[in-house]
Design an enzyme around this catalytic site. Structure first.
Site, PDB file in Angstrom:
ATOM      1  N   GLY A  50       2.517   2.344  10.765  1.00 40.83           N
ATOM      2  CA  GLY A  50       3.523   3.387  10.568  1.00 40.83           C
ATOM      3  C   GLY A  50       4.191   3.850  11.849  1.00 40.83           C
TER       4      GLY A  50
ATOM      5  CB  SER B 208       5.111  -1.658  12.123  1.00 39.75           C
ATOM      6  OG  SER B 208       4.746  -0.307  12.347  1.00 39.75           O
TER       7      SER B 208
ATOM      8  CE  LYS C 138      -0.008   3.361   4.693  1.00 36.55           C
ATOM      9  NZ  LYS C 138       0.128   3.476   6.126  1.00 36.55           N
TER      10      LYS C 138
ATOM     11  CG  ASN D 159      -1.662   1.248   1.458  1.00 35.00           C
ATOM     12  OD1 ASN D 159      -1.771   2.068   0.550  1.00 35.00           O
ATOM     13  ND2 ASN D 159      -2.194   1.433   2.660  1.00 35.00           N
TER      14      ASN D 159
ATOM     15  CG  HIS E  11      -5.798   2.159   5.150  1.00 31.41           C
ATOM     16  ND1 HIS E  11      -5.336   3.123   6.015  1.00 31.41           N
ATOM     17  CD2 HIS E  11      -4.804   1.257   5.027  1.00 31.41           C
ATOM     18  CE1 HIS E  11      -4.098   2.810   6.382  1.00 31.41           C
ATOM     19  NE2 HIS E  11      -3.758   1.682   5.795  1.00 31.41           N
TER      20      HIS E  11
ATOM     21  CD  GLU F 164      -2.747   5.731   6.667  1.00 29.27           C
ATOM     22  OE1 GLU F 164      -2.708   5.712   5.427  1.00 29.27           O
ATOM     23  OE2 GLU F 164      -1.833   5.256   7.378  1.00 29.27           O
TER      24      GLU F 164
ATOM     25  CD  GLU G 142      -3.445  -2.266   7.442  1.00 26.53           C
ATOM     26  OE1 GLU G 142      -2.347  -2.538   6.960  1.00 26.53           O
ATOM     27  OE2 GLU G 142      -4.048  -1.218   7.199  1.00 26.53           O
TER      28      GLU G 142
HETATM   29  P1  PGA Z   1       2.871   0.342   7.580  1.00 27.92           P
HETATM   30  O1  PGA Z   1       1.414   0.600   6.941  1.00 27.92           O
HETATM   31  O2  PGA Z   1       3.349  -0.978   7.028  1.00 27.92           O
HETATM   32  O3  PGA Z   1       3.698   1.498   7.117  1.00 27.92           O
HETATM   33  O4  PGA Z   1       2.686   0.288   9.055  1.00 27.92           O
HETATM   34  C1  PGA Z   1       0.493  -0.436   6.806  1.00 27.92           C
HETATM   35  C2  PGA Z   1      -0.787   0.062   6.204  1.00 27.92           C
HETATM   36  O5  PGA Z   1      -1.239   1.165   6.556  1.00 27.92           O
HETATM   37  O6  PGA Z   1      -1.410  -0.621   5.356  1.00 27.92           O
END
Ligand code: PGA
Length: 256
Positions: A172, A213, A11, A9, A94, A96, A166
């Site tokens: 992140g 992460s 982003k 992903n 997601h 976000e 998640e």
């Molecule tokens: P990350 O993001 O691996 O940077 O923690 C995962 C995600 O948001 O899908």
């Protein structure tokens, strides 16, 4: 057996040209791992270029969102039907998008239905906040998100659905959930919810990823868990070497 699925992903990283250059380097590196479903999710702007560049490579493309209406006055949005022929998967729900774009469970459900109606495969992200986690609400909250997202989706359609667990506090942040804990939520909560809703066959065939992460250093631990069928990866998917390591380690752990 559930085919492992690793999705990058990206982003709001990598513009159109950069994304195409990246996949031209990534595709040969991932070529031999055919037992793992390999997916990249660039920004909308890069979807077409990336899809063209990956044609005949076996690497699949996902979009990071889609609207549930087929067309209309929805400034900034992209309809599921517009993605047909370009992507196979679409990430929805997601955290976000839930947080910054006010995406609700109801919207996630409408998006999932629209995608499935257009022959696209939703990757439905769910996960609890740190406060919910600390208050012991993970199971009820995540179970509720899964039920809401799947409202009205038939057992046959479930063959095209992927779920990504998640935990928001792990995205992140460098703070990943322990592999055992992630496996327990995925197995005892998410897969059990699918069992309650659809029965054993659907529950046992649906792929559920972990995300938050994930990096080469912890990949083997996650992929060695029986209920974790892959990963949705942000940061570590932005580098060819790290992405390749993730796919290699998934193949190794799952013996594919
Ligand atoms: P990350 O993001 O691996 O940077 O923690 C995962 C995600 O948001 O899908």
């Amino acid at each position: 057996m559930r085919t492992p699925i690793i999705a990058g992903n990206w982003k709001m990283f990598k513009g159109a040209d950069e994304a195409v250059d990246f996949v031209k380097e990534l595709a040969p590196a991932l070529e031999s791992y055919t037992g793992v479903e390999r997916v990249v999710a660039p920004t909308f702007l890069a979807v077409k270029g990336v899809a063209d560049a990956l044609k005949s490579t076996g690497i699949k493309v996902a979009a990071q969102n889609a609207h549930w209406e087929d067309s209309g006055a929805f400034t900034s949005q992209v309809a599921a039907g517009m993605l047909v022929g370009l992507v196979e998967y679409v990430i929805i729900g997601h955290s976000e998008c839930r947080e910054y774009l006010q995406e609700t469970d109801e919207m996630v459900n409408k998006k999932a239905k629209s995608l499935l109606a257009h022959g696209l495969k939703p990757i439905i992200a769910v996960g609890e906040s740190l406060e919910q986690n600390e208050a012991g609400q993970t199971e009820s909250f995540v179970g509720g998100q899964v039920r809401a997202a799947l409202e009205g989706i038939t057992p046959a359609q479930m063959a095209d659905v992927v779920i990504a667990y998640e935990p928001i506090w792990a995205i992140g942040t460098g703070k990943s959930a322990s592999a055992e804990l992630a496996n327990a939520i995925i197995g005892d909560t998410i897969r059990q919810t699918l069992r309650d809703l659809y029965g054993d066959e659907v529950a046992d065939q649906t792929r559920i990823q972990y995300g938050g992460s994930v990096k080469p250093e912890n990949m083997l631990e996650y992929m060695s868990q029986p209920d974790i069928d892959g990963a949705l990866v942000g940061g570590a998917s932005l580098k060819v070497d790290a992405f390749t390591d993730l796919v290699r380690l998934a193949a190794q752990a799952k013996g594919v």
